[in-house]
Design an enzyme around this catalytic site. Structure first.
Site, short mmCIF file in Angstrom:
data_model
loop_
_atom_site.label_atom_id
_atom_site.label_comp_id
_atom_site.label_asym_id
_atom_site.label_seq_id
_atom_site.Cartn_x
_atom_site.Cartn_y
_atom_site.Cartn_z
CB ILE A 271 -1.82 5.30 -9.46
CG1 ILE A 271 -1.70 6.74 -8.91
CG2 ILE A 271 -3.23 4.78 -9.35
CD1 ILE A 271 -2.57 7.73 -9.69
CB SER A 272 0.97 5.24 -4.33
OG SER A 272 2.15 4.56 -4.67
CD GLN A 273 -4.06 3.89 1.05
OE1 GLN A 273 -3.08 3.17 1.28
NE2 GLN A 273 -5.04 4.04 1.91
#
Length: 226
Positions: free
Chosen positions: A74-76
């Protein structure tokens, strides 16, 4: 304006998933240069801790990428905010294609902004879990299990396209599905040398290109996994 989410007590959270840590994250994003209040409100509202494994929920509002299984992340939050802000810079696109559903978090942020979201994911297990999350939050997101490099030609053209995995070069099939005046935001480059690009398709078919900085994404792969 943020779309009304169907939030349960577990979505509101408490302690390390509660409002205080979310507000701290928003201040970090502001300090990092995110200025669009629509984007900040969406990230404040969407319960990121519901898009990660329960064991990682206490870290959901750290400004870091987190693993979601199958070698994906899950992206930053800063990267999600930056890519979303880049899509909205010239107004609010109505129809948005996301390539790489992953946990479903980026699609949920877009849907919370009231956009008409289409998302494609090659890993069936991730997509099934993301669909459950969309339904639980009352978000209308159209999704498809397919090779993301193909896009979703049956639903094209799109006002905006966001790609959440990095290809060595821009994918022509996706550019072809972008409407005139539309914006594509995607990481491009080999591992260790990726750049976030914002491309705008002009009315004459020409492409205006802008670099938004260095990023780190998983690779955009072909094929499908059940």
């Amino acid at each position: 304006m943020i779309a009304r989410l169907r939030l349960q007590p577990a979505d509101v959270g408490m302690g390390l998933t509660g409002q205080r840590v979310r507000d701290r994250l928003i201040e970090d994003l502001r300090a990092g240069g995110i200025a669009d209040e629509r984007v900040l409100n969406a990230i404040r509202t969407v319960p990121r801790h519901q898009f990660v494994d329960e064991a990682l929920a206490s870290r959901a509002y750290e400004n870091n990428a987190l693993p979601i299984g199958h070698g994906q992340t899950i992206s930053q939050p800063y990267v999600v905010a930056k890519m979303t802000e880049a899509l909205l810079r010239d107004g609010s696109p109505q129809r948005v294609l996301e390539v790489g559903t992953g946990s479903g978090y980026q699609a949920a942020v877009l849907a919370a902004l009231g956009l008409d979201v289409f998302t494609v994911e090659r890993i069936g297990d991730l997509l099934r879990t993301a669909r459950k999350r969309f339904r639980a939050l009352g978000l209308h997101v159209r999704s498809k299990h397919d090779d993301g490099r193909i896009g979703w030609p049956e639903q094209a053209p799109f006002d905006a396209i966001i790609v959440t995995a990095a290809a060595p070069a821009l994918v022509d099939a996706l550019l072809e599905q972008l409407a005139p005046g539309g914006v594509l935001v995607a990481p491009v480059g080999a591992t260790g040398a990726q750049t976030l690009l914002r491309l705008r398709k002009e009315a004459d078919g020409g492409i205006t290109r802008e670099e938004l900085g260095a990023v780190v994404f998983v690779p955009l792969l072909s094929g499908m996994i059940d």
